[in-house]
Design an enzyme around this catalytic site. Structure first.
Site, PDB file in Angstrom:
ATOM      1  N   ASP A   2      -1.032  -8.487  24.931  1.00 41.93           N
ATOM      2  CA  ASP A   2       0.043  -8.822  25.862  1.00 41.93           C
ATOM      3  C   ASP A   2       1.223  -7.939  25.451  1.00 41.93           C
ATOM      4  O   ASP A   2       1.021  -6.904  24.804  1.00 41.93           O
ATOM      5  CB  ASP A   2       0.388 -10.320  25.801  1.00 41.93           C
ATOM      6  CG  ASP A   2       1.266 -10.778  26.963  1.00 41.93           C
ATOM      7  OD1 ASP A   2       0.759 -10.878  28.092  1.00 41.93           O
ATOM      8  OD2 ASP A   2       2.473 -11.013  26.751  1.00 41.93           O
TER       9      ASP A   2
ATOM     10  N   GLN B 155      -2.162 -19.344  32.607  1.00 42.47           N
ATOM     11  CA  GLN B 155      -3.484 -18.773  32.349  1.00 42.47           C
ATOM     12  C   GLN B 155      -4.598 -19.703  32.811  1.00 42.47           C
ATOM     13  O   GLN B 155      -5.671 -19.241  33.216  1.00 42.47           O
ATOM     14  CB  GLN B 155      -3.624 -18.482  30.851  1.00 42.47           C
ATOM     15  CG  GLN B 155      -4.675 -17.451  30.502  1.00 42.47           C
ATOM     16  CD  GLN B 155      -4.182 -16.026  30.698  1.00 42.47           C
ATOM     17  OE1 GLN B 155      -3.058 -15.712  30.367  1.00 42.47           O
ATOM     18  NE2 GLN B 155      -5.031 -15.169  31.216  1.00 42.47           N
TER      19      GLN B 155
ATOM     20  N   LYS C 257      -2.896 -18.968  24.831  1.00 47.40           N
ATOM     21  CA  LYS C 257      -1.916 -17.891  24.657  1.00 47.40           C
ATOM     22  C   LYS C 257      -1.386 -17.989  23.236  1.00 47.40           C
ATOM     23  O   LYS C 257      -1.398 -19.054  22.612  1.00 47.40           O
ATOM     24  CB  LYS C 257      -0.765 -18.037  25.652  1.00 47.40           C
ATOM     25  CG  LYS C 257      -0.107 -16.725  26.009  1.00 47.40           C
ATOM     26  CD  LYS C 257      -0.928 -15.898  26.978  1.00 47.40           C
ATOM     27  CE  LYS C 257      -0.233 -14.599  27.320  1.00 47.40           C
ATOM     28  NZ  LYS C 257      -0.961 -13.814  28.332  1.00 47.40           N
TER      29      LYS C 257
END
Length: 449
Positions: free
Chosen positions: A165, A110, A125
């Site tokens: 996600d 990311q 995350k």
């Protein structure tokens, strides 16, 4: 340089038993070695090691009660990887496979993906080893509320802004947002992927899939080709896959295969808008196996999960959109031998290192996920902007912004290829180097912190 040789070994030793994280770090390390060799100041400042070390890893217990009144215990996480460019930004994954290694690899990826968007976004995350599949709405709600009871201490619109996600869609984001609002008594853009009636952005559900196809379009223009009439495979059957199929149909492509955890569908006649509506109904609405698709359409054949994979179907273009390491070297060989010309990643790290090496060596156009699937986080960043401004933008405006961002990422890759003398259309090394240089410059400017 001795330090460069020891760098990767030291990171591995510091992070034992984390294979996914090691894999992601090794790929970027190999790409940026020439940059490190020519920038002594980057090496002396230990910038790569600092990028590999999360600024903060939060692990916590999540206790909730199921519909039978029994207490269940899961583990929640938030990895706050890097804030050099902005507040931590990255999704939440609710899946039994979630562990620290997977989340660190996702957070590490990311960092580079967010840098490529050109938006002021750091990287993070998170998630939990909780499986929403088979759970009632009430159970999912209670879990989300329990997760937020701890996480609210560590997030905020200027600190850390999670999104969805795998296993975390608009339903889960709604429960998480409601819990945060109740705890903090604040209506703020602390999460992205919200419903459009309560702070969300139009185009956010479509952003990753649309952006993926945009990037593939720009890749093909470099070889004087288009997606029209191209035979395509899209692994997965969730939101990213569904929207990628939708956009491919708009581009005139023929999608002949898709998959889920139960197996894959081969439909030689290709997807249509009616078939796509049915797929969305059984997956997003009814949460059923795609085997039901084959029951409804005679042209479609369902193959249960086993030795054979979706990548055995001949195709011009492949879009792995399911999960990490879903496509191995044998799959890559089969695809290339069957005439593959382009592969663009919709998922994060869906190809194994050997598969990537084979694709690169065979001159297949390869779009790495940190570039090709950056559309989702790009529109998340635009949702954050709308929340801070207290307004909504139109779908037309956002579609234009998304296409502009994906084109800029593609152009950044081409610029990096030219500047660093990389092989023609080497998007992998270009994306890694271009993103690293941006983050490294910001970290250097901010001092050793």
């Amino acid at each position: 340089m001795a330090l460069l040789k020891q760098m990767l070994k030291s990171i591995r030793e510091k992070n034992p038993n984390e294979p996914e994280f090691h894999q992601a770090v090794k790929e970027v390390h190999e790409s940026i070695l020439p940059v490190l060799k020519s920038h002594k100041d980057y090496v002396e400042a230990r910038l790569f090691e600092r990028i590999c070390e999360p600024e903060r890893v939060i692990s916590f217990r999540v206790c909730w009660t199921d519909d039978q009144g029994k207490v269940q215990v899961n583990r929640g996480y938030r990895v706050q990887m890097n804030s050099a460019l902005g507040p931590y930004k990255g999704g939440l994954r609710f899946h039994p496979s979630v562990n620290q290694s997977i989340l660190k690899f996702l957070a590490f990826e990311q960092v580079f993906k967010n840098a490529l968007t050109g938006l002021p976004l750091g990287a993070g995350k998170g998630g939990a080893d909780f499986d929403p599949k088979g759970k009632s709405d009430g159970e999912v709600m209670r879990f989300c509320q329990a997760w937020m009871m701890e996480a609210y201490r560590h997030i905020g619109q200027f600190t850390d802004v999670p999104a969805g996600d795998i296993g975390v869609g608009e339903r889960e984001i709604g429960y998480l947002f409601g819990a945060y609002k109740k705890i903090r008594n604040e209506f703020q853009g602390v999460l992205t992927g919200k419903g459009q009636d309560w702070g969300g952005s139009v185009l956010r559900p479509e952003a990753t899939g649309y952006g993926l196809v945009h990037f593939a379009h720009f890749m093909l223009t470099e070889v004087d080709a288009t997606l029209e009439n191209k035979t395509c495979l899209v692994s997965g059957a969730g939101n990213v896959s569904q929207i990628a199929i939708e956009k491919l149909l708009q581009e005139g492509a023929k999608v002949v295969g898709f998959s889920d955890s139960s197996g894959f569908i081969h439909d030689p006649e290709g997807m249509t808008e009616d078939k796509l509506r049915f797929l969305k109904k059984i997956k997003s609405g009814q949460r059923k196996s795609i085997s039901v698709f084959a029951d409804n359409y005679k042209s479609a054949e369902f193959t249960p999960k086993g030795k054979k994979t979706i990548w055995s179907i001949p195709a011009d273009c492949a879009f792995p959109c399911a999960t990490q390491n879903e496509l191995d070297e044998n799959d890559a060989k089969t695809l290339q031998q069957n005439g593959l010309t382009l592969l663009a990643e919709g998922a994060n790290m869906p190809c194994t290192p050997k598969a990537i090496d084979y694709l690169q060596a065979s001159k297949v156009l390869y779009g790495p996920g940190k570039a090709s699937n950056a559309g989702g986080v790009a529109v998340s960043g635009l949702e954050m902007t709308q929340n801070r401004m207290g307004r909504y933008w139109s779908k037309q405006d956002l579609e234009k912004e998304l296409r502009t961002i994906m084109k800029a990422i593609h152009e950044k890759c081409l610029e990096t290829i030219a500047t660093h003398g990389l092989a023609d259309l080497d998007y992998l090394n270009a994306a890694n180097i271009g993103a690293f240089e941006k983050v490294a410059k910001a970290m250097n400017a901010q001092g050793t912190i």
